[in-house]
Every structure is written in C-alpha cells, then in structure tokens.
Enzyme design. Structure first.
Site, PDB file in Angstrom:
ATOM      1  N   TYR A 109       0.859  -1.184   0.000  1.00 50.15           N
ATOM      2  CA  TYR A 109       0.000   0.000   0.000  1.00 50.15           C
ATOM      3  C   TYR A 109       0.893   1.231   0.000  1.00 50.15           C
ATOM      4  O   TYR A 109       1.850   1.310   0.777  1.00 50.15           O
ATOM      5  CB  TYR A 109      -0.892   0.013   1.246  1.00 50.15           C
ATOM      6  CG  TYR A 109      -1.701   1.283   1.363  1.00 50.15           C
ATOM      7  CD1 TYR A 109      -2.972   1.371   0.822  1.00 50.15           C
ATOM      8  CD2 TYR A 109      -1.170   2.409   1.995  1.00 50.15           C
ATOM      9  CE1 TYR A 109      -3.702   2.538   0.902  1.00 50.15           C
ATOM     10  CE2 TYR A 109      -1.894   3.594   2.077  1.00 50.15           C
ATOM     11  CZ  TYR A 109      -3.168   3.648   1.532  1.00 50.15           C
ATOM     12  OH  TYR A 109      -3.891   4.816   1.605  1.00 50.15           O
ATOM     13  N   GLU A 197      -3.282   7.554  -4.311  1.00 55.94           N
ATOM     14  CA  GLU A 197      -3.187   6.265  -3.633  1.00 55.94           C
ATOM     15  C   GLU A 197      -2.924   5.144  -4.627  1.00 55.94           C
ATOM     16  O   GLU A 197      -3.558   5.078  -5.676  1.00 55.94           O
ATOM     17  CB  GLU A 197      -4.495   5.989  -2.880  1.00 55.94           C
ATOM     18  CG  GLU A 197      -4.450   4.740  -2.021  1.00 55.94           C
ATOM     19  CD  GLU A 197      -5.799   4.459  -1.375  1.00 55.94           C
ATOM     20  OE1 GLU A 197      -5.918   4.628  -0.157  1.00 55.94           O
ATOM     21  OE2 GLU A 197      -6.747   4.097  -2.096  1.00 55.94           O
TER      22      GLU A 197
END
Ligand code: GDP
Ligand code: MN
Length: 386
Positions: A109, A197
């Site tokens: 992530y 993101e």
C-alpha cells in the site's frame, strides 16, 4: 474531484510511474478488441467507477481468454456496482478498463495525502497492502509506515529509503520505490491533489514494482487551473442532487436523513444540522443558500430539497444579515407554488425584514410552523418528521 482508475493511470504514465498496459472500453465488442490489441494470455477487466472496493464486489475479473473478457465486460457494463465505499444504490458502470494481467508476488500500500493535524503532506505505506488495508489500519496500525514531508525541503530520499527498508525492499527495489514515491509527490503538488493512492503497488514475480491500482482526488477548488484534469470529469459518477445544486451555485451536500435544511451561511448550516441531531433527528442535506441569495436561487434551492423523496419535514433557518428575509420568503412561496409541498415546513427567520417575511408567509396560505429560536425550530421539525 475524483478520477477514474484509467484516467489516474494516464496521469501516472505522464510521471513515469510504471503501470500495466491497458485500454478503456465502453461496450462489449470494444472490450474484446482491447484484449486482442493488448495481446498476451491473461487480462483483467475492471469496472470504472468513482469508488474502491471493486475487487470484493465483482468489479475486477481475471480472464484467461477473450471469451471470458467479453463475458466479464457484459456482466459489468450498464449495471450499477455496489461496493463498501458506495451507498446502497451503487454507481453506474459506463466503462471497463481492460488491462494486461500481472503476476503478483507481493501487494504493497502506498499513498500521499494531507495530514490536517500536522498541516503537512504524508507519505503512507504498508507491507500489508491489497484489499484489506482498512482492516490493517483499524486493527494493526503499527503495520502502517508514515513519513511526514517538510513543505520547504520536499520529500527526501532518506525518507523514501526508510519506507522502502520498512517494506522489506533491498537493492534495486529501494531505488524503484524511491523514484515512484518522488514521482507521486511531484504529481500531488503539480496537480493540486488531495489524495494519490496506489493499492496495491505490486512486486511482480520478476521483482519489478508496478502500480496495479491508481486513485487520484484533486482539490475541486483547484480544478480550474488544470484543463487536462477538468476534461476527466464524469457527471455520471456524481450525486444528481449535488450536480443540480452546482448548476445554481448552491453549496449542497446530500446526506442520509429525512429532515431537509435550508440555511444561509455554512456555519449556521452546520449548527442547524448539529441541533437536529441533538434533538433526535437526522438531516437529509447540508444546504447553504449563501449571503447574496436571490429569490430565484432560493426557489431553486427549495425545489431541490423538495425533490428528495426521503424528506419528511423541512427546516428553514435564516438569519438575515446580508440576505433579506423577505426575499427568502418570496423564494419559498414561489417554489411551493411551482412544485407543491406535502411535508411540514418549520421556519425560523430573524434579521433584516423578518417582519415582512412573516407577513408574506402568513398571507401565502401555506401550512408553515413558525419557530422562535433554534432549539424551538429543531424540536418542532424533529417532532413533525416522526
Ligand atoms: P479495488 O478492489 O477497487 O481496490 O481494485 P484493485 O484494482 O485494487 O483490484 C483488486 C485486486 O484484484 C487487487 O488487490 C489484486 O489482488 C487483484 N488484481 C488486480 N489486477 C490484477 C492482475 O493483473 N493480476 C492478478 N493476479 N490480480 C489482480
Ligand atoms: Mn485497490
């Protein structure tokens, strides 16, 4: 403003961030043609909606032949996709993104967003990337790595290395992570983003880092500075009520409750919603008609909140300072004449020309419940909504 994944990946390419090859398609034949054009033997078909959580909701399908690509596109296009991040109605799928399939070794992530408490942009990473990042953040926050960026110095190579080591990277992968993080930071600043993101950033079986998913949010107030970003706007993904409100220059946000509010001033609107909640009700919307409201704008605003079928009662709370109360009253009467009103309306008006406004409302023959102050107004409207 949100971007679709395929648009965000276009931006990633401009910044040299590695992404898989992919082609966007608006119908089934185009999806099949995209797979053929991409070549290879594995594809991923991805529903393009302004929400994450698609993988768990059937919006990301792996295909090992073109027939399966076709079937996946057929199953998604024209449907509404409901994910953890949408409401119960979901979002319409008007396009799918057909991508060359990747072989995944690890899912990381990686994101950049503004830490409002610190007033600085933060680079956030976790080795436990993939579809359950929310769970990781909630239950094992120690698995989330953060680097806070000094605005004068910018993102520093040592910060990228620290994150890379924390993720267990070695050698060339440390450099790759650094160049991706630096590019994301540059993108974040240059495009006036509020969130960038990558979840997951994958390590392929061959050891390369690739952005498998891409999410970009741009500060809506800065979109006018970016023609390329403005062109990415997709009204089909926006709340229809909020879209109509924007056409009339109204500050409107849809909410889940059943008490519609029409207020002047954002602060008073927030306080009004708090009071409704305090007295046991739930607001259906935030609406600030603004200081310079005209009768036309008030009419549009009132029509807008009336068009929400969930609404059981309406609270009008106006403190006339710059805006004149009589003008608001005219707007209300016009709107009700135009579209009718079948739910109780509680009105609290104070300030400039309040007397004249009360007279207009009284003479209109409308069933309006007057309120003397904010608490009185909130109690009455909550009672009437039940
Ligand atoms: P999201 O669920 O909306 O965040 O959609 P993602 O783009 O993140 O995809 C969800 C998941 O699908 C990823 O975490 C991967 O596990 C899987 N996935 C996506 N693309 C590929 C691919 O090319 N190959 C493989 N094996 N899995 C993929
Ligand atoms: Mn994802």
């Amino acid at each position: 403003m949100n971007l679709h994944e395929y648009q965000a990946k276009e931006v990633f390419r401009q910044y040299g961030i590695p992404v898989p090859k992919g082609i966007v398609a608006a119908d089934v034949p185009a999806a099949a043609a995209a797979a053929n054009q991409l070549g290879g033997s594995v594809w991923v078909v991805k529903a393009q909606v302004h929400a994450g959580g698609r993988g768990k909701a059937g919006g990301v399908k792996l295909a090992r032949d073109v027939e399966t690509v076709r079937a996946a596109a057929q199953g998604m296009l024209g449907q509404r996709l409901v994910t953890k991040q949408t409401d119960a109605a979901g979002l319409p799928v008007e396009r799918v993104y057909v991508e060359s399939g990747s072989e995944i070794e690890r899912e990381i992530y990686l994101s950049l967003t503004l830490n409002r408490e610190r007033g600085r942009i933060a680079l956030i990473a976790s080795a436990a990337g993939g579809m359950d990042i929310e769970e990781v953040a909630a239950h094992t926050p120690e698995k989330i790595l953060t680097a806070t960026i000094d605005p004068a110095a910018g993102l520093q190579p040592y910060q990228c290395r620290q994150i890379a080591f924390g993720l267990g990277f070695k050698g060339k992968q440390v450099e790759e992570l650094q160049s991706i993080a630096m590019a994301l930071y540059r993108l974040y600043l240059e495009k006036d983003a509020s969130l960038v993101e990558v979840n997951p950033l994958i390590v392929t079986k061959k050891g390369a880092l690739v952005a498998l998913d891409a999410k970009i949010n741009i500060d809506a107030s800065a979109v006018f500075r970016h023609k390329d970003i403005a062109a990415y706007r997709d009204p089909s993904q926006e709340d229809p009520m909020e879209r109509r409100a924007a056409e009339h220059d109204l500050n409107y946000v849809s909410l889940d409750g059943n008490i519609a509010c029409m207020v002047n001033g954002a602060g008073l609107a927030m306080a009004t919603m708090d009071l409704i909640q305090l007295h046991g009700g739930t607001p259906a919307n935030f609406l600030d008609v603004g200081g310079g409201a005209t009768a036309e704008r008030v009419t549009a605003a009132f029509e807008l909140i009336l068009s929400n079928p969930k609404v059981r009662a309406i609270l009008v709370n106006i403190f006339g300072g710059i805006v004149r109360c009589d003008l608001i009253a005219d707007g209300i009467v016009n709107a009700v004449k135009k579209v009718g009103v079948k739910v109780p309306v509680v009105v609290r008006l104070e300030g400039t020309n309040a007397d004249k406004a009360r007279e207009t409302l009284a003479k209109s023959g409308l069933a309006i419940t007057p309120a003397s102050d904010l608490t009185d107004a909130a109690t009455k409207v909550v009672g009437l909504a039940k």
